[in-house]
Design a protein around this motif. Structure first.
Motif, short mmCIF file in Angstrom:
data_model
loop_
_atom_site.label_atom_id
_atom_site.label_comp_id
_atom_site.label_asym_id
_atom_site.label_seq_id
_atom_site.Cartn_x
_atom_site.Cartn_y
_atom_site.Cartn_z
N LYS A 1 0.83 -1.20 0.00
CA LYS A 1 0.00 0.00 0.00
C LYS A 1 0.87 1.26 0.00
N TYR A 2 0.35 2.28 -0.66
CA TYR A 2 1.02 3.58 -0.62
C TYR A 2 1.12 4.03 0.84
N CYS A 3 2.29 4.51 1.22
CA CYS A 3 2.53 4.93 2.60
C CYS A 3 2.70 6.45 2.68
N HIS A 4 3.69 6.98 1.95
CA HIS A 4 3.96 8.41 2.02
C HIS A 4 4.86 8.83 0.87
N THR A 5 5.07 10.12 0.76
CA THR A 5 5.98 10.70 -0.23
C THR A 5 7.11 11.37 0.53
N GLU A 6 8.31 11.22 -0.01
CA GLU A 6 9.46 11.89 0.59
C GLU A 6 10.46 12.26 -0.49
N LYS A 7 11.42 13.07 -0.12
CA LYS A 7 12.48 13.49 -1.04
C LYS A 7 13.34 12.27 -1.40
N ILE A 8 13.66 12.13 -2.68
CA ILE A 8 14.48 11.00 -3.13
C ILE A 8 15.87 11.10 -2.50
N LYS A 9 16.32 9.99 -1.96
CA LYS A 9 17.65 9.92 -1.35
C LYS A 9 18.68 9.56 -2.43
N PRO A 10 19.91 10.08 -2.32
CA PRO A 10 20.92 9.84 -3.34
C PRO A 10 21.14 8.35 -3.65
N GLN A 11 21.06 7.48 -2.64
CA GLN A 11 21.32 6.05 -2.88
C GLN A 11 20.21 5.37 -3.69
N TRP A 12 19.08 6.02 -3.87
CA TRP A 12 17.98 5.45 -4.64
C TRP A 12 18.06 5.80 -6.12
N ILE A 13 18.74 6.87 -6.46
CA ILE A 13 18.68 7.45 -7.79
C ILE A 13 19.10 6.49 -8.90
N ALA A 14 20.22 5.79 -8.76
CA ALA A 14 20.70 4.92 -9.83
C ALA A 14 19.68 3.83 -10.16
N ASP A 15 19.13 3.17 -9.14
CA ASP A 15 18.14 2.11 -9.39
C ASP A 15 16.87 2.68 -10.01
N ILE A 16 16.41 3.82 -9.54
CA ILE A 16 15.20 4.41 -10.10
C ILE A 16 15.42 4.78 -11.56
N ARG A 17 16.58 5.31 -11.89
CA ARG A 17 16.86 5.65 -13.30
C ARG A 17 16.98 4.40 -14.16
N GLU A 18 17.62 3.36 -13.62
CA GLU A 18 17.86 2.14 -14.39
C GLU A 18 16.63 1.24 -14.49
N LYS A 19 15.95 1.01 -13.35
CA LYS A 19 14.86 0.04 -13.31
C LYS A 19 13.48 0.66 -13.14
N GLY A 20 13.44 1.92 -12.71
CA GLY A 20 12.17 2.58 -12.45
C GLY A 20 11.77 2.56 -10.99
N TYR A 21 12.53 1.82 -10.17
CA TYR A 21 12.18 1.68 -8.76
C TYR A 21 13.42 1.34 -7.94
N TYR A 22 13.26 1.47 -6.62
CA TYR A 22 14.28 1.08 -5.66
C TYR A 22 13.58 0.27 -4.57
N ILE A 23 14.22 -0.79 -4.10
CA ILE A 23 13.68 -1.58 -3.00
C ILE A 23 14.49 -1.30 -1.74
N TYR A 24 13.80 -0.91 -0.70
CA TYR A 24 14.42 -0.71 0.61
C TYR A 24 14.03 -1.91 1.47
N GLU A 25 15.00 -2.78 1.74
CA GLU A 25 14.76 -4.00 2.51
C GLU A 25 14.76 -3.71 4.00
N MET A 26 13.77 -4.29 4.71
CA MET A 26 13.69 -4.07 6.16
C MET A 26 13.74 -5.36 6.96
N GLU A 27 12.90 -6.33 6.65
CA GLU A 27 12.86 -7.56 7.45
C GLU A 27 12.72 -8.80 6.57
N ASN A 28 13.47 -9.85 6.91
CA ASN A 28 13.37 -11.16 6.28
C ASN A 28 13.49 -11.14 4.75
N CYS A 29 14.37 -10.29 4.27
CA CYS A 29 14.56 -10.15 2.83
C CYS A 29 15.75 -10.95 2.30
N ASP A 30 16.35 -11.79 3.16
CA ASP A 30 17.51 -12.59 2.75
C ASP A 30 17.08 -13.87 2.08
#
Length: 87
Positions: free
Chosen positions: A58-87
């Motif tokens: 679900k949509y949660c919120h909007t925030e300013k894009i962080k520098p570490q997200w930019i390359a993935d967003i430009r390349e793939k259209g999105y960035y995944i921020y892993e939090m729990e049990n993503c291994d």
């Protein structure tokens, strides 16, 4: 530039729940596209076929894009921020 953060919880094949954010440009509103990004990520993690719909993400919120997200967003259209049990 602003980013939309989609809070996502997917039950893995082993029963654990993965918690991650799908981060996309704020002007992207198409849930199908966003959920497909999440499915691409699940496939890369060996979790292909696990449900990912508006129930899991679900949509949660909007925030300013962080520098570490930019390359993935430009390349793939999105960035995944892993939090729990993503291994």
């Amino acid at each position: 530039m602003e980013a939309a953060v989609w809070d996502t919880y997917v039950t893995k094949k082993d029963g654990k729940v993965m918690h991650f954010d799908i981060i996309v440009p704020a002007d992207l509103k198409d849930e199908n596209v966003i959920h497909n990004y999440g499915r691409e990520y699940l496939k890369a993690k060996g979790q292909e076929g696990q449900p990912l719909t508006s129930k899991e993400s679900k949509y949660c919120h909007t925030e300013k894009i962080k520098p570490q997200w930019i390359a993935d967003i430009r390349e793939k259209g999105y960035y995944i921020y892993e939090m729990e049990n993503c291994d």
